[in-house]
Every structure is written in C-alpha cells, then in structure tokens.
Design an enzyme around this catalytic site. Structure first.
Site, mmCIF file in Angstrom:
data_model
loop_
_atom_site.group_PDB
_atom_site.id
_atom_site.type_symbol
_atom_site.label_atom_id
_atom_site.label_comp_id
_atom_site.label_asym_id
_atom_site.label_seq_id
_atom_site.Cartn_x
_atom_site.Cartn_y
_atom_site.Cartn_z
ATOM 1 C CG HIS A 72 -0.456 -0.130 2.600
ATOM 2 N ND1 HIS A 72 0.464 -0.450 2.665
ATOM 3 C CD2 HIS A 72 -0.690 0.839 3.624
ATOM 4 C CE1 HIS A 72 0.812 -0.822 4.092
ATOM 5 N NE2 HIS A 72 0.126 1.361 4.786
ATOM 6 C CG HIS B 122 0.476 4.849 4.436
ATOM 7 N ND1 HIS B 122 -0.177 3.558 5.987
ATOM 8 C CD2 HIS B 122 -0.293 5.601 4.092
ATOM 9 C CE1 HIS B 122 -1.598 4.117 5.713
ATOM 10 N NE2 HIS B 122 -1.279 5.391 4.982
ATOM 11 C CG ASP C 160 5.018 3.071 7.659
ATOM 12 O OD1 ASP C 160 4.395 3.698 6.786
ATOM 13 O OD2 ASP C 160 4.536 2.524 8.393
ATOM 14 C CG HIS C 161 4.414 -0.239 4.418
ATOM 15 N ND1 HIS C 161 3.734 -1.094 4.530
ATOM 16 C CD2 HIS C 161 4.071 0.890 5.467
ATOM 17 C CE1 HIS C 161 3.676 -1.516 5.423
ATOM 18 N NE2 HIS C 161 3.285 -0.218 6.629
ATOM 19 C CG HIS D 202 -3.978 0.474 6.553
ATOM 20 N ND1 HIS D 202 -4.257 0.660 7.917
ATOM 21 C CD2 HIS D 202 -2.847 0.752 6.261
ATOM 22 C CE1 HIS D 202 -2.903 1.712 8.430
ATOM 23 N NE2 HIS D 202 -2.019 1.397 7.170
ATOM 24 C CG ASP E 58 0.459 -1.195 8.000
ATOM 25 O OD1 ASP E 58 1.348 -1.477 8.218
ATOM 26 O OD2 ASP E 58 0.845 0.174 7.542
ATOM 27 C CG HIS F 268 3.984 -1.677 11.840
ATOM 28 N ND1 HIS F 268 4.960 -0.128 12.203
ATOM 29 C CD2 HIS F 268 3.281 -0.837 10.685
ATOM 30 C CE1 HIS F 268 4.402 0.107 10.888
ATOM 31 N NE2 HIS F 268 3.773 -0.424 10.244
HETATM 32 ZN ZN LIG Z 1 -0.307 1.618 6.045
#
Ligand SMILES: [Zn+2]
Length: 266
Positions: free
Chosen positions: A60, A62, A64-65, A118, A139, A177
C-alpha cells in the site's frame, strides 16, 4: 561465476524506523523485498547476505512502506509490483484480486488478495505452496490486532480480515509492524478469559524482553487470539456491551467497528 548456491526460499526480518519490519525473501542468490520503507537497512541486509535484488513488492501507498523504493531502483532497475488502485507511482506490474505472479529471480509464485480498509487499494501477497504457506499483509492484519481504518469502512476491513482468516492455520503472517504486546494488552481487556491469549501474551512479552521479533505469527494463532478476527465471540460482544460501546442485538459489523474505535483510544 558466483560461488553461491541457491538455497530453499527463506525470509529475513529487517527492522526499520521505530517498529517496522521490512521483509527480504531470498534463495541465497536473489532477493525480493516487501514494503521497503527505508532503503538503508535493506541495502545492508542484501550486502551482508551477498544477495542481488530482483524485485520489489508493495502492499500500500504509505511512506513507511514505499519510501525506500527510489534509492533501491537507483542501484539498478528491478520490477516493482504493487496494488493497481492505491495511487503508487512507479509500479511496473500492477496487481489486483486473484492475480498470480511469479517473483523474478526466485522460484516463488504468489497470489494477490485485495484487502481494503487501512487504505482503499491495499493488497496482500499469499504463498500457497504446500508446507510453506506465507502471507505478506502490510498493515491489514497485525499480530494480535489490525491496521487503523485510514481510508476504508469497518465493513471493508472486516471482509478483508475474513479473507485472511480463511487461509490455512499454518500460514505464516508477515505483518509490517511490531505492535504485538500492545495489541495483546487490548485483546486481554476485551477477552480476559481466553487462555490461549494469556499464553500468547507471556510468550510475546518474553520475546520482546530480549528484543526478539514476535512475528511472523500464524493464521491459526490469530484466529485463536486476535479480537479483530473474533468479534462475534460472545465474550467479546459482552465486553463491548459492558463498556457501553455496543447495543443489544447489534449487527456483527457494528461490533467490529466498536472494537476498532475502542482500540483507537485504548
Ligand atoms: Zn500503512
């Protein structure tokens, strides 16, 4: 001529940022990385294990990905797989529900599931090889919990989690995470009589006490202890009603929504 021999597929856990896990799938020669939010730790891992990057897989949009993708591509162009509908630029192979992909460089076939909630376009990757069931779920599903609903509805997320819960019990859950202990603290608050949950909390606390990862978990463990897969259990419904978060006779999706909202403020 390389001196390295190809091995059985393995997955390396690469910690990044505060509590992210990036995943490196490799055969001793080539490697595919899942959700490289940060290029540095990935590059160190590839160098340490003498691996050549052959593909990037994204779940996805975001940061941090996906944040490490440009720096990884700057080292050499590789295919970038990712969701068709999550607004990520630079994907070379867009994927959606039910599509199968062969991971370049590796003897690995993965199936894609769309798991909105998410984010709206979030996908998960499933390996269905007998004896080696894997899930890379970003996530969406966490060990003992689930992702926040930034874009989707409770009904979408509940359906997405039901798809993941239907995978074989021995499926390894590679989530993104290390939230397990805080997730389990909430799980125990809503399902205090779950003995499996008490055992899991003990195990997870011990692992974190020595800084060991608590993931991957398994679908079987999640089905037995994760409240977001168990929101129709009478004990959880009772806790929601006692907390004044659910009315008698409410639909299951309302219980899911109430549980997610409770976790947000827990
Ligand atoms: Zn995320």
């Amino acid at each position: 001529m390389t001196s390295q021999a190809r091995q059985d597929l393995a997955v390396l856990t690469v910690p990044a940022f505060n509590d992210n896990y990036l995943w490196v799938i490799h055969d001793g020669v080539h490697a595919a990385v899942v959700d490289p939010g940060d290029a540095g730790p990935i590059q160190e891992t590839l160098a340490e294990h003498h691996l050549t990057l052959s593909a990037i897989l994204l779940t996805h949009h975001h940061a941090d990905h996906i944040g490490g993708v440009p720096a990884l591509l700057a080292q050499g162009s590789v295919p970038v797989f990712g969701p068709r509908n999550d607004g990520i630029e630079g994907i070379t192979q867009a994927l959606g529900e039910g599509e199968r992909m062969k991971v370049p460089g590796l003897d690995l076939e993965l199936e894609v599931l769309e798991v909105p909630g998410h984010t709206l376009g979030h996908i998960a990757y499933v390996r269905r090889t007998p004896g080696a069931h894997w899930l890379f779920c970003g996530d969406t599903l966490f060990a003992g919990g689930c992702g926040r609903l930034f874009e989707g509805t409770p009904a979408q997320m509940a359906d997405s989690l039901a798809k993941l819960a239907a995978l074989p019990d021995d499926t390894l859950v590679y989530c993104a995470h290390e939230y397990t202990v805080s997730n389990l603290r909430f799980a125990q608050a809503v399902e205090p009589d779950n003995q499996g949950l008490a055992l899991r909390m003990k195990d997870a606390s011990e692992r974190r006490g020595t800084r060991l990862p608590t993931v991957p978990s398994t679908i079987g463990l999640e089905r037995g202890t994760n409240p977001f897969l168990r929101y129709t259990e009478p004990g959880i419904v009772k806790s929601l009603m006692e907390a004044g978060r659910l009315k008698e006779g409410a639909a299951p999706v309302e219980a899911f929504a109430a549980l997610r909202e409770w976790k947000n403020v827990f």
